[in-house]
Design a protein around this motif. Structure first.
Motif, PDB file in Angstrom:
ATOM      1  N   PRO A  34       0.796  -1.241   0.000  1.00 16.19           N
ATOM      2  CA  PRO A  34       0.000   0.000   0.000  1.00 16.19           C
ATOM      3  C   PRO A  34       0.824   1.284   0.000  1.00 16.19           C
ATOM      4  N   LEU A  35       2.142   1.201   0.215  1.00 20.07           N
ATOM      5  CA  LEU A  35       2.928   2.413   0.338  1.00 20.07           C
ATOM      6  C   LEU A  35       3.051   3.137  -1.002  1.00 20.07           C
ATOM      7  N   ARG A  36       3.076   4.461  -0.918  1.00 14.26           N
ATOM      8  CA  ARG A  36       3.193   5.306  -2.105  1.00 14.26           C
ATOM      9  C   ARG A  36       4.478   6.130  -2.001  1.00 14.26           C
ATOM     10  N   LEU A  37       5.272   6.090  -3.066  1.00  8.73           N
ATOM     11  CA  LEU A  37       6.534   6.822  -3.111  1.00  8.73           C
ATOM     12  C   LEU A  37       6.646   7.552  -4.440  1.00  8.73           C
ATOM     13  N   PRO A  38       7.457   8.600  -4.527  1.00  8.89           N
ATOM     14  CA  PRO A  38       7.644   9.308  -5.802  1.00  8.89           C
ATOM     15  C   PRO A  38       8.284   8.388  -6.838  1.00  8.89           C
ATOM     16  N   PRO A  39       8.172   8.724  -8.114  1.00 10.84           N
ATOM     17  CA  PRO A  39       8.790   7.900  -9.171  1.00 10.84           C
ATOM     18  C   PRO A  39      10.276   7.689  -8.925  1.00 10.84           C
ATOM     19  N   GLY A  40      10.713   6.443  -9.113  1.00  7.31           N
ATOM     20  CA  GLY A  40      12.105   6.088  -8.934  1.00  7.31           C
ATOM     21  C   GLY A  40      12.451   5.584  -7.550  1.00  7.31           C
ATOM     22  N   PHE A  41      11.580   5.826  -6.565  1.00  3.47           N
ATOM     23  CA  PHE A  41      11.820   5.369  -5.205  1.00  3.47           C
ATOM     24  C   PHE A  41      11.126   4.034  -4.975  1.00  3.47           C
ATOM     25  N   HIS A  42      11.758   3.169  -4.206  1.00  5.62           N
ATOM     26  CA  HIS A  42      11.239   1.829  -3.955  1.00  5.62           C
ATOM     27  C   HIS A  42      11.406   1.500  -2.476  1.00  5.62           C
ATOM     28  N   ALA A  43      10.415   0.814  -1.923  1.00  5.13           N
ATOM     29  CA  ALA A  43      10.442   0.396  -0.518  1.00  5.13           C
ATOM     30  C   ALA A  43      10.416  -1.118  -0.447  1.00  5.13           C
ATOM     31  N   GLU A  44      11.227  -1.667   0.443  1.00 12.95           N
ATOM     32  CA  GLU A  44      11.286  -3.104   0.636  1.00 12.95           C
ATOM     33  C   GLU A  44      11.576  -3.389   2.109  1.00 12.95           C
ATOM     34  N   VAL A  45      11.232  -4.581   2.534  1.00 14.23           N
ATOM     35  CA  VAL A  45      11.501  -4.971   3.920  1.00 14.23           C
ATOM     36  C   VAL A  45      12.983  -5.277   4.079  1.00 14.23           C
ATOM     37  N   PHE A  46      13.611  -4.606   5.026  1.00 14.62           N
ATOM     38  CA  PHE A  46      15.004  -4.880   5.377  1.00 14.62           C
ATOM     39  C   PHE A  46      15.076  -5.929   6.485  1.00 14.62           C
ATOM     40  N   ALA A  47      14.187  -5.833   7.466  1.00 17.64           N
ATOM     41  CA  ALA A  47      14.177  -6.798   8.566  1.00 17.64           C
ATOM     42  C   ALA A  47      12.782  -6.876   9.149  1.00 17.64           C
ATOM     43  N   GLU A  48      12.371  -8.083   9.497  1.00 18.92           N
ATOM     44  CA  GLU A  48      11.126  -8.313  10.237  1.00 18.92           C
ATOM     45  C   GLU A  48      11.466  -8.943  11.579  1.00 18.92           C
TER      46      GLU A  48
END
Length: 383
Positions: A34-48
């Motif tokens: 569901p996360l929204r970021l500007p073009p070119g930006f990416h979100a991923e899980v680093f640690a759970e």
């Protein structure tokens, strides 16, 4: 006064906290969709599996140390192969009283709890058998109630700075409370640096000017839209930032405002919005993000708990020119899916996460701690 020593244990990634419910739930699908970021930006899980992940610091060997507030735990997150995904999460200590404040100096991890300042020496070499902490102070300013958790960091002057929140929603505070204080690395010589600070849970020094910038959470119970949280600048010691007399620089408190005029206090560099719960802040100095991000302040807004229409639940960027904020824009939004019409504590329950702190990595990516999702998120830029 005697204190029980913290329990020291080791946990591998899959068993970092009891039951593992949050881990299994988030593994079923992409938790960050569901996360929204500007073009070119990416979100991923680093640690759970990082229970109640709050303040983060990075050791010289790459270990990410993570404090908590409600869980009372201290974690170390290890990415041994450098693939931007944690290989394991080590539980260094538990049964601590709000170990929110973390800082590093000369290989030692400093931890501020509600009332104690601890130091874990040579910590990165002893993750699997953590040393007992050196107790530097057991008398930190700690009102019995209110905003008792701390934020700490070492300044350019090699002094340890610490926030001490108000013991109330709004009230007159004793010395060294509702303030940012500083002390020597050994915990001695504590002195006030900034006063009239209701509850700062994040500060950083501007990479060009060396001046201290900090977030501050505004008081409650004046309605949905007043007062706004603040982004403040403290260019020198001895300034007063208004609490409890004046809020957001221009709103006199109904009870205490007659005792001190707003004109005699420091106005914020930017009012951030009411109840957004602005917490962690870091100035971006990397080269991965577009050039406009250079020296901008990246701020985590934890999100409102009592506003009829929720606010916050996002990570923002404050672009600055000297002590002036020229614009304030979202970087990561969507922690609260949907229209956000559900207010009060229901908003927090519906959120997929609540950002707390921001940490820049050597490659220019940033990490965002999420104390509700029990995870750390990596945001990188790639066109």
């Amino acid at each position: 006064m005697k204190f029980a020593q913290p329990t020291l244990v080791l946990a591998l990634f899959a068993g970092a906290f009891g039951g593992g419910a949050s881990v299994s739930t988030h593994q079923a699908a992409d938790p960050l969709a569901p996360l929204r970021l500007p073009p070119g930006f990416h979100a991923e899980v680093f640690a759970e599996g990082v229970e109640n992940a709050r303040t983060m610091v990075r050791g010289a060997e790459g270990t990410i140390f993570v404090g908590s507030r409600t869980a009372g735990k201290l974690h170390a997150v290890v990415d041994a192969d450098g693939d931007h995904r944690a290989d394991r999460v080590v539980l260094l200590a538990s049964d601590l009283d709000q170990p929110n404040g973390l800082a590093l100096r000369d290989g030692a991890l400093y931890v501020a709890t509600a009332s104690r300042l601890l130091r874990y020496d040579d910590i990165e070499r002893h993750l699997d058998a953590p040393p007992m902490p050196v107790i530097l102070r057991d008398d930190l300013p700690n009102p019995d109630r209110g905003h008792t958790w701390k934020f700490i960091d070492f300044g350019p002057d090699d002094m340890l700075y610490m926030s001490v929140g108000a013991p109330c929603n709004v009230c007159l505070s004793p010395p060294m409370v509702s303030a940012i204080v500083r002390m020597r690395p050994d915990g001695s010589g504590m002195e006030p640096f900034a006063e009239g600070v209701r509850n700062s849970v994040g500060f950083d020094w501007h990479p060009v000017t060396g001046e201290l910038w900090f977030t501050d959470n505004g008081r409650d119970l004046l309605g949905d839209d007043v007062p706004g949280d603040e982004l403040n600048v403290a260019p020198r010691a001895g300034l007063h930032f208004g609490f409890p007399f004046c809020h957001q620089g221009d709103v006199a408190d109904p009870e205490f405002g007659a005792q001190r005029a707003c004109a005699t206090t420091e106005p914020p560099a930017r009012t951030l919005g009411a109840h957004v719960a602005a917490l962690g802040i870091t100035f971006y100095t990397g080269s991965m993000f577009p050039a406009r991000f250079r020296n901008a302040a990246i701020i985590a807004e934890h999100g409102s708990w009592n506003r009829s229409t929720p606010s916050g639940y996002r990570v923002m960027v404050a672009y600055t020119d000297g002590r002036r904020v020229t614009s304030y824009e979202p970087l990561v939004d969507g922690f609260l899916p949907g229209s956000g019409a559900r207010g009060g504590r229901g908003a927090a329950a519906a959120a997929i996460g609540r950002p707390v702190d921001v940490l820049q990595m050597p490659d220019g990516a940033i990490l965002i701690s999420d104390d509700a999702g029990h995870r750390i998120i990596r945001v990188h830029y790639r066109q």
